[in-house]
Design an enzyme around this catalytic site. Structure first.
Site, PDB file in Angstrom:
ATOM      1  N   TYR A 142      -1.183   5.820   9.802  1.00 19.98           N
ATOM      2  CA  TYR A 142      -0.231   6.890  10.098  1.00 19.98           C
ATOM      3  C   TYR A 142      -0.839   7.972  10.985  1.00 19.98           C
ATOM      4  CZ  TYR A 142       2.792   4.927   6.451  1.00 19.98           C
ATOM      5  OH  TYR A 142       3.587   4.096   5.686  1.00 19.98           O
ATOM      6  N   LYS A 191      -6.770  -5.211   1.897  1.00 20.58           N
ATOM      7  CA  LYS A 191      -6.486  -6.514   2.506  1.00 20.58           C
ATOM      8  C   LYS A 191      -7.795  -6.993   3.143  1.00 20.58           C
ATOM      9  CE  LYS A 191      -3.561  -9.745   3.808  1.00 20.58           C
ATOM     10  NZ  LYS A 191      -3.077 -10.731   2.825  1.00 20.58           N
ATOM     11  N   ASP A 223      -0.991  -8.014  -1.083  1.00 22.38           N
ATOM     12  CA  ASP A 223       0.121  -8.946  -1.323  1.00 22.38           C
ATOM     13  C   ASP A 223       0.168  -9.325  -2.804  1.00 22.38           C
ATOM     14  OD1 ASP A 223      -2.328  -9.957  -0.577  1.00 22.38           O
ATOM     15  OD2 ASP A 223      -1.563 -11.622   0.607  1.00 22.38           O
ATOM     16  N   ASP A 247       2.139   4.018   0.363  1.00 18.23           N
ATOM     17  CA  ASP A 247       3.518   4.392   0.674  1.00 18.23           C
ATOM     18  C   ASP A 247       4.468   3.295   0.173  1.00 18.23           C
ATOM     19  OD1 ASP A 247       5.720   5.565   1.761  1.00 18.23           O
ATOM     20  OD2 ASP A 247       5.113   5.402   3.853  1.00 18.23           O
ATOM     21  N   ASP A 251       6.798   3.029  -3.684  1.00 21.31           N
ATOM     22  CA  ASP A 251       8.256   2.842  -3.721  1.00 21.31           C
ATOM     23  C   ASP A 251       8.615   1.687  -4.655  1.00 21.31           C
ATOM     24  OD1 ASP A 251       8.609   4.886  -1.925  1.00 21.31           O
ATOM     25  OD2 ASP A 251      10.020   3.785  -0.655  1.00 21.31           O
TER      26      ASP A 251
END
Ligand code: NAD
Length: 356
Positions: A142, A191, A223, A247, A251
């Protein structure tokens, strides 16, 4: 004692939910004898409209000289076509950066009264869900280099994920310290099978873990983490991760705990002024309809009282009042289920204030 709060209500449902959070804070002030003062600051789309900048200098100055910042949410379709630097979300990113807010703490708890609003099977949630997501907030993709260029197949765009050892070390330390106050386990999500930045992340997290021999550390690929959140959510205690993975996963954590409208967050940093905000956005689809759930923002105030003002009893009074309204069967539309009583944003705020 007087506490100065900068209030950035923002856009969409932001002003509606912040209004309820402030009335709850006022009730706390009355009951426990504290004085909270509020200074409104323009951030996001509202700031673009009034001042042509998603984070006007004056707003930043007010935030910096406050004891804490309460934020609603920013953004909406009205500003979606603006260039990146002028978008509402850019104002929020700049605010976080200017206040040095590198650690976003997102507790995701399933209230037993909301078991019906949880999309997972009873057998999966029988041990409860109580996860604390510790998301890195000032680095990664970001904030990385981005741009557009001509590539082999024509126009292309890129965003860079970059983490320094320093950035990973400080967020990892926050996560291990948080685990010590909870159930002594950190799951670090990355990852590392593909990304170089994740390999550095993992190496630094392991180095920090050596300082916390009492805390169990596990590594998990992102994942797999997204699957385990659904398959075995009670296996998580503190979930440590990067800005973008955090982020997305928070959620997901919000949905398995009932609604995104329930989850608060605290953004803690280096400058001493911390920011408290619900994890959801400005929900333009329900703005102005009084359907927004104010609980995430109200619980963010509880985090503010505890973390910034050291007022644990007051924080607990808010949390208990939230449990109380849920026990009474009051529900905003996002958490509504059969047999419960439907209330709007204002009624929910008022009922919580009444129970304090
Ligand atoms: P969103 O979180 O605003 O909404 C997602 C869904 O959840 C919508 O259906 C919405 O109605 C619902 N929802 C959100 N908050 C709710 C609440 N308190 N009560 C009941 N339902 C609620 O995400 P989005 O739709 O992807 O984004 C809308 C805008 O918000 C975009 O401009 C986005 O950039 C911005 N955004 C801002 C923040 C922030 O300010 N921190 C975070 C995320 C998104």
């Amino acid at each position: 004692m007087e506490y100065k709060i900068a209030v950035a209500a923002g856009d969409g449902i932001g002003p509606e939910i912040v209004e309820q959070a402030i009335s709850v804070l006022e009730r706390i002030g009355e009951k426990f004898g504290h004085k909270f003062t509020y200074e409104n600051v323009a951030v996001g789309g509202a700031a673009i409209d009034c001042c042509g900048d998603p984070l006007p200098e004056e707003s930043l100055e007010v935030c910096k000289r406050s004891d804490a910042v309460l934020l609603g949410a920013v953004g909406g379709p009205k500003w979606d076509s603006l260039e990146n630097a002028k978008r509402p979300e850019k104002g929020l990113l700049r605010l976080r950066q200017s206040l040095g807010l590198y650690a976003n703490i997102r507790p995701a708890v399933l209230y037993k009264e909301l078991a019906d609003a949880c999309p997972l099977k009873e057998s999966i949630i029988k041990d409860g869900i109580d996860i604390c997501v510790v998301r890195e907030l000032m680095g990664g993709i970001y904030f990385g280099e981005r741009g557009q260029r001509q590539g082999k197949y024509g126009a292309e765009a890129f965003d860079e994920e970059c983490y320094s050892e320093y950035e990973v070390e400080r967020i990892a330390r926050s996560a291990f310290e948080m685990a010590r106050k909870r159930r002594n386990k950190v799951t670090s999500v990355d990852k590392a099978n593909v990304l170089e930045s994740s390999r550095l992340w993992r190496r630094v997290v392991e180095k920090v873990a050596a300082e916390f021999p009492d805390i169990e550390l596990e590594h998990m690929y992102v994942d797999n983490a997204s699957m385990q959140l659904i398959k075995n959510p009670s296996g998580f205690d503190v979930l440590l991760t990067t800005n973008m993975f955090g982020d997305i996963l928070s959620d997901e954590a919000s949905m398995i705990t009932g609604s995104i409208g329930m989850l608060p967050s605290a953004s803690l940093g280096t400058e001493g002024v911390h920011m408290y905000e619900p994890i959801h956005g400005s929900a333009p689809d329900i703005a102005g309809t009084r359907k927004a759930n104010p609980i995430a923002t109200i619980l963010s105030c509880a985090m503010m009282l505890r973390s910034s003002f050291n007022l644990s009893d007051e924080a607990q009074a808010i949390e208990k009042a939230v449990e109380g309204v849920l026990e009474k069967g009051l529900r905003t539309p996002d958490i509504m289920s059969q047999g419960m009583t439907l209330v709007d944003t204002v009624q929910m705020g008022e009922e919580i204030a009444k129970l304090i």
